[in-house]
Design an enzyme around this catalytic site. Sequence first.
Site, short mmCIF file in Angstrom:
data_model
loop_
_atom_site.label_atom_id
_atom_site.label_comp_id
_atom_site.label_asym_id
_atom_site.label_seq_id
_atom_site.Cartn_x
_atom_site.Cartn_y
_atom_site.Cartn_z
N ARG A 120 11.11 -0.79 11.25
CA ARG A 120 10.06 -0.50 12.23
C ARG A 120 10.08 -1.53 13.35
O ARG A 120 10.27 -2.71 13.10
CB ARG A 120 8.69 -0.55 11.54
CG ARG A 120 8.23 0.78 11.01
CD ARG A 120 7.04 0.67 10.11
NE ARG A 120 5.91 -0.07 10.67
CZ ARG A 120 4.77 -0.27 10.04
NH1 ARG A 120 4.61 0.20 8.81
NH2 ARG A 120 3.79 -0.95 10.60
N LYS A 149 0.83 -1.21 0.00
CA LYS A 149 0.00 0.00 0.00
C LYS A 149 0.87 1.27 0.00
O LYS A 149 0.68 2.15 -0.83
CB LYS A 149 -0.92 0.01 1.24
CG LYS A 149 -1.85 -1.19 1.32
CD LYS A 149 -2.75 -1.15 2.55
CE LYS A 149 -2.02 -1.30 3.88
NZ LYS A 149 -1.36 -2.60 4.09
N ARG A 205 -0.69 -9.01 13.34
CA ARG A 205 -1.30 -7.98 12.50
C ARG A 205 -2.13 -8.62 11.39
O ARG A 205 -3.19 -8.12 11.02
CB ARG A 205 -0.23 -7.07 11.91
CG ARG A 205 0.23 -6.02 12.93
CD ARG A 205 1.61 -5.49 12.66
NE ARG A 205 1.78 -4.91 11.35
CZ ARG A 205 2.96 -4.68 10.78
NH1 ARG A 205 4.08 -4.99 11.42
NH2 ARG A 205 3.03 -4.14 9.60
N ARG A 226 -10.03 0.44 9.04
CA ARG A 226 -9.61 -0.94 9.27
C ARG A 226 -10.67 -1.74 10.03
O ARG A 226 -10.45 -2.91 10.31
CB ARG A 226 -8.35 -0.92 10.12
CG ARG A 226 -7.06 -1.27 9.37
CD ARG A 226 -5.96 -1.14 10.40
NE ARG A 226 -4.71 -1.72 10.11
CZ ARG A 226 -3.67 -1.09 9.56
NH1 ARG A 226 -3.78 0.13 9.13
NH2 ARG A 226 -2.52 -1.71 9.45
N ARG A 270 11.42 -5.25 5.33
CA ARG A 270 11.11 -3.83 5.04
C ARG A 270 12.08 -2.90 5.77
O ARG A 270 12.36 -3.09 6.95
CB ARG A 270 9.67 -3.52 5.47
CG ARG A 270 9.35 -2.03 5.39
CD ARG A 270 7.88 -1.75 5.29
NE ARG A 270 7.11 -2.21 6.44
CZ ARG A 270 5.78 -2.15 6.50
NH1 ARG A 270 5.09 -1.67 5.48
NH2 ARG A 270 5.15 -2.57 7.57
P1 ADP Z 1 2.13 -1.91 3.23
O1 ADP Z 1 2.11 -0.41 3.21
O2 ADP Z 1 0.97 -2.52 2.51
O3 ADP Z 1 2.32 -2.49 4.61
P2 ADP Z 1 4.74 -1.62 1.88
O4 ADP Z 1 4.42 -0.81 0.68
O5 ADP Z 1 5.44 -0.97 3.00
O6 ADP Z 1 3.40 -2.39 2.39
O7 ADP Z 1 5.60 -2.89 1.39
C1 ADP Z 1 6.08 -3.85 2.32
C2 ADP Z 1 7.50 -4.28 1.92
O8 ADP Z 1 7.44 -5.06 0.71
C3 ADP Z 1 8.44 -3.13 1.64
O9 ADP Z 1 9.73 -3.50 2.08
C4 ADP Z 1 8.41 -2.97 0.12
O10 ADP Z 1 9.64 -2.50 -0.36
C5 ADP Z 1 8.16 -4.40 -0.35
N1 ADP Z 1 7.27 -4.49 -1.53
C6 ADP Z 1 6.23 -3.68 -1.86
N2 ADP Z 1 5.64 -4.09 -3.00
C7 ADP Z 1 6.31 -5.21 -3.39
C8 ADP Z 1 6.15 -6.12 -4.51
N3 ADP Z 1 5.19 -5.95 -5.43
N4 ADP Z 1 7.01 -7.16 -4.57
C9 ADP Z 1 7.98 -7.33 -3.64
N5 ADP Z 1 8.17 -6.52 -2.58
C10 ADP Z 1 7.35 -5.47 -2.45
P1 ADP Z 2 0.90 -2.01 7.77
O1 ADP Z 2 0.32 -1.25 6.63
O2 ADP Z 2 2.28 -2.46 7.53
O3 ADP Z 2 0.00 -3.08 8.27
P2 ADP Z 2 0.43 0.39 9.37
O4 ADP Z 2 1.59 1.30 9.33
O5 ADP Z 2 -0.74 0.68 8.53
O6 ADP Z 2 1.00 -1.06 9.05
O7 ADP Z 2 -0.09 0.22 10.86
C1 ADP Z 2 0.77 -0.02 11.94
C2 ADP Z 2 -0.04 -0.18 13.22
O8 ADP Z 2 -0.75 1.03 13.51
C3 ADP Z 2 -1.12 -1.27 13.19
O9 ADP Z 2 -0.59 -2.55 13.51
C4 ADP Z 2 -2.10 -0.76 14.25
O10 ADP Z 2 -1.60 -1.00 15.57
C5 ADP Z 2 -2.03 0.76 14.06
N1 ADP Z 2 -3.06 1.24 13.10
C6 ADP Z 2 -2.84 1.84 11.90
N2 ADP Z 2 -3.99 2.18 11.31
C7 ADP Z 2 -4.99 1.76 12.13
C8 ADP Z 2 -6.41 1.81 12.08
N3 ADP Z 2 -7.07 2.36 11.03
N4 ADP Z 2 -7.11 1.28 13.12
C9 ADP Z 2 -6.49 0.74 14.17
N5 ADP Z 2 -5.15 0.65 14.29
C10 ADP Z 2 -4.39 1.17 13.29
#
Ligand code: ADP
Ligand code: ADP
Length: 219
Positions: A160, A13, A171, A86, A125
């Site tokens: 992180r 995302k 998660r 969420r 990541r």
């Molecule tokens: P999200 O915001 O959904 O948690 P991220 O965009 O931070 O996910 O991506 C999670 C990890 O996977 C990052 O280290 C990113 O560089 C990597 N990543 C993102 N898209 C891809 C993909 N299509 N294939 C492989 N790795 C990816």
């Molecule tokens: P990722 O996209 O990698 O799952 P985020 O950065 O979106 O992680 O979220 C990290 C943490 O922040 C989640 O595990 C949760 O604890 C909190 N969080 C983020 N967005 C929300 C939401 N909309 N509702 C509840 N908790 C949230």
Amino acid sequence: MRVVLMGPPGAGKGTQASRLVETFGMTHLSSGDIFRAEKASGSDLGQKLADYMTRGELVPDEIVVEMMAKAITNVDGGLLLDGFPRTVAQAEALDKTLEQADAPLDAVVVITADDEAIVDRITGRRSCPKCGKGFHVKFMPSEKGGYCDACDGEIELTQRGDDKEETVRQRLSAYKAQTEPVIDYYRKSDDVEVVEVDGMQSPEAVTKDMVAALEKLQG
Ligand code: ADP
Ligand code: ADP
Ligand code: ZN
């Protein structure tokens, strides 16, 4: 255009959002980024958020809804929401906020990814604490190794605290139990289009599909 970006942790995302906002003139609001900034400020609220985040549990709806409503109200024009809503209660609150602003959602884009890929993506990541650019040790490495290539190799990349295998599994289970129902909530709505994009492709191929989906929505 106002769009909600959904998908499990590690689906891509954040990666896709930062590539798309400029093309489509949208403001990217990531609830996780907003919460991490609050945590870094050292406030009492930030400490409370951290308690949930380090466990990989969702922050309670009342807190999330208040913080996100404030952020959304400050945005004029296009909006790309990432990580919010969420839960179904958050989605209902978002509907109200946007209704009051006379700025309804256009679409929900869901990026899909397999459970095993998610663990590999999250544990590898890394990001730049200065410019925010995201990397992956294997899949999207920096040209400067452990240092940010956008910052000329001067800034060391960080991981992180919640990007550990145990926390990722927690998660992911929160996603399945509490967030997947939000997709059905939007599928039942007549006003919002739900589009699925295959997140198991290369980042470039995912971007291509997302651009095509958003262009179609823009008409
Ligand atoms: P999200 O915001 O959904 O948690 P991220 O965009 O931070 O996910 O991506 C999670 C990890 O996977 C990052 O280290 C990113 O560089 C990597 N990543 C993102 N898209 C891809 C993909 N299509 N294939 C492989 N790795 C990816
Ligand atoms: P990722 O996209 O990698 O799952 P985020 O950065 O979106 O992680 O979220 C990290 C943490 O922040 C989640 O595990 C949760 O604890 C909190 N969080 C983020 N967005 C929300 C939401 N909309 N509702 C509840 N908790 C949230
Ligand atoms: Zn950087």
